[in-house]
Design a protein around this motif. Structure first.
Motif, PDB file in Angstrom:
ATOM      1  N   TYR A 115       0.825  -1.205   0.000  1.00 18.87           N
ATOM      2  CA  TYR A 115       0.000   0.000   0.000  1.00 18.87           C
ATOM      3  C   TYR A 115       0.865   1.262   0.000  1.00 18.87           C
ATOM      4  O   TYR A 115       2.025   1.240   0.397  1.00 18.87           O
ATOM      5  N   GLY A 116       0.264   2.358  -0.466  1.00 21.22           N
ATOM      6  CA  GLY A 116       0.952   3.639  -0.459  1.00 21.22           C
ATOM      7  C   GLY A 116       1.419   4.094  -1.821  1.00 21.22           C
ATOM      8  O   GLY A 116       2.238   5.016  -1.908  1.00 21.22           O
ATOM      9  N   ASN A 117       0.892   3.468  -2.893  1.00 22.03           N
ATOM     10  CA  ASN A 117       1.213   3.924  -4.245  1.00 22.03           C
ATOM     11  C   ASN A 117       0.160   4.939  -4.685  1.00 22.03           C
ATOM     12  O   ASN A 117      -0.921   4.583  -5.139  1.00 22.03           O
ATOM     13  N   TYR A 118       0.487   6.215  -4.536  1.00 26.43           N
ATOM     14  CA  TYR A 118      -0.427   7.305  -4.892  1.00 26.43           C
ATOM     15  C   TYR A 118      -0.071   7.812  -6.288  1.00 26.43           C
ATOM     16  O   TYR A 118       1.115   7.901  -6.643  1.00 26.43           O
ATOM     17  N   ASP A 135      -5.480   6.546  -4.768  1.00 22.22           N
ATOM     18  CA  ASP A 135      -4.632   5.705  -3.934  1.00 22.22           C
ATOM     19  C   ASP A 135      -4.800   4.261  -4.395  1.00 22.22           C
ATOM     20  O   ASP A 135      -5.434   3.999  -5.417  1.00 22.22           O
ATOM     21  N   GLN A 184      -5.913   1.634  -2.242  1.00 21.97           N
ATOM     22  CA  GLN A 184      -6.593   0.868  -1.203  1.00 21.97           C
ATOM     23  C   GLN A 184      -7.345  -0.331  -1.771  1.00 21.97           C
ATOM     24  O   GLN A 184      -7.451  -1.378  -1.136  1.00 21.97           O
ATOM     25  N   ASP A 207       3.899  11.423  -3.673  1.00 21.48           N
ATOM     26  CA  ASP A 207       3.926  11.073  -2.258  1.00 21.48           C
ATOM     27  C   ASP A 207       2.584  11.414  -1.602  1.00 21.48           C
ATOM     28  O   ASP A 207       1.689  11.989  -2.220  1.00 21.48           O
ATOM     29  N   LYS A 208       2.447  11.050  -0.340  1.00 21.03           N
ATOM     30  CA  LYS A 208       1.168  11.194   0.369  1.00 21.03           C
ATOM     31  C   LYS A 208       0.761  12.666   0.485  1.00 21.03           C
ATOM     32  O   LYS A 208      -0.425  13.001   0.345  1.00 21.03           O
ATOM     33  N   TYR A 241      -0.666  13.853  -2.779  1.00 25.04           N
ATOM     34  CA  TYR A 241      -1.981  13.228  -2.939  1.00 25.04           C
ATOM     35  C   TYR A 241      -3.031  13.938  -2.083  1.00 25.04           C
ATOM     36  O   TYR A 241      -4.124  14.262  -2.561  1.00 25.04           O
ATOM     37  N   ASP A 242      -2.704  14.213  -0.817  1.00 30.81           N
ATOM     38  CA  ASP A 242      -3.674  14.850   0.082  1.00 30.81           C
ATOM     39  C   ASP A 242      -4.036  16.251  -0.388  1.00 30.81           C
ATOM     40  O   ASP A 242      -5.193  16.672  -0.280  1.00 30.81           O
ATOM     41  N   ARG A 257      -6.281  15.752  -3.505  1.00 33.89           N
ATOM     42  CA  ARG A 257      -7.547  15.110  -3.107  1.00 33.89           C
ATOM     43  C   ARG A 257      -8.493  16.133  -2.492  1.00 33.89           C
ATOM     44  O   ARG A 257      -9.680  16.205  -2.856  1.00 33.89           O
TER      45      ARG A 257
END
Length: 296
Positions: free
Chosen positions: A174-177, A198, A200, A243-244, A247-248, A251
């Protein structure tokens, strides 16, 4: 390619009452620094600086042009080299607006570098007496497009419309954005209406997805056919691992885009990774490009 992201929030509402009119006094808004900064593998960093506009201000080309921040001192570090970005400009052909940005000037003789996979970057911006910082990473190229093809759009009124399909490989873990864009007939790269995802649900799988055509948010979007491509189009899809934090940001930004004018939507704070109260983001992109010619 110069990527220009100008965030314009439009919101209108009215109150009706059979008894009396209500006057609402709005508090004055502060002017904040807005940062649109990115670095992609094999490309120089790009930083656009502007000042936020009042929520109900009159939007115009002149107002947007006046919002750019000039004369900032901008540096970026890749862990071993620190380089200074210089101010430059280009004209956005779709709007006629001159876009100002900071990058490594071709004539700059100091240290400079292009983006690289699996590398962290630190950005520092000095505007007057204020300093703003941010960090990002260009991750490895993990999630990728295996193949592209097209099918006739089954529900489209125009027989020239097609849907673009992609076979995507998502490695285990997990964690492939990701964020995606499309370019048509050598035009600009525009992100999809919903452009970030993401893993998920898709982690560790190979799956097929419909790729919607990217949109230029400077113009109205026809929700009935914006997603289709046309027969005869030459299409390039850009898929970038991010990276996260990147993405955030996108999003929450895209949720706000889609909530504008909806009285039943839930307010969402756009998540920034810029320090000192600035708005916007600094993002790293591990990008791949995949092309397809759709025949007539």
């Amino acid at each position: 390619m110069i990527r220009n992201c100008i965030f314009v929030f439009l919101f209108s509402f009215s109150f009706a009452s059979c008894e009396k009119d209500i006057t609402i006094k709005l508090d004055p808004t502060s002017t904040d620094l807005v940062v649109d900064a990115s670095i992609e593998n094999d490309k120089y960093p790009m930083v656009v600086l502007s000042k936020s506009l009042a929520y109900f201000s009159q939007l115009s080309t002149a107002a947007l042009s006046a919002s750019y921040v000039h004369g900032a001192y901008v540096t970026i570090n890749n862990g071993s080299i620190t380089g200074q970005l210089r101010e430059d400009s280009t004209k956005d052909d779709s709007t006629g607006l001159v876009v100002y940005y900071y990058t490594f000037d071709p004539t700059y003789s100091g240290p400079k570098f292009r983006g690289a996979f699996n590398t962290a970057y630190n950005l520092e911006i000095q505007v007057g007496n204020n300093t703003y910082t941010a960090s990002t990473t260009i991750p490895s190229l993990a999630k990728y497009i295996d193949s592209l093809w097209w099918v006739n759009a089954p529900s489209a009124a125009d027989s020239a419309f097609v849907n673009l399909k992609a076979r995507v490989v998502d490695p285990p873990g997990y964690g492939n954005y990701t964020r995606y864009y499309t370019s048509v007939n050598d035009g600009p790269y525009y992100p999809g209406l919903t452009s970030v995802f993401d893993d998920q649900i898709t982690d560790g799988t190979i799956y097929t997805v419909t790729v919607d055509k990217g949109v230029n948010r400077n113009f109205p979007i026809n929700v009935n056919d914006y997603s289709f491509f046309n027969k005869g189009d030459s299409v390039v899809v850009k898929l970038a691992d991010i990276d996260k934090a990147t993405y955030d940001f996108w999003r929450t930004m895209e949720y706000n885009y889609q909530s504008v004018g909806n009285p039943f939507s839930t307010p969402t704070v756009v998540i920034s990774n810029i320090s000192n109260g600035a708005l916007g983001y600094f993002g790293g992109y591990a990008a791949q490009y995949k092309g397809l010619l759709i025949p007539y």
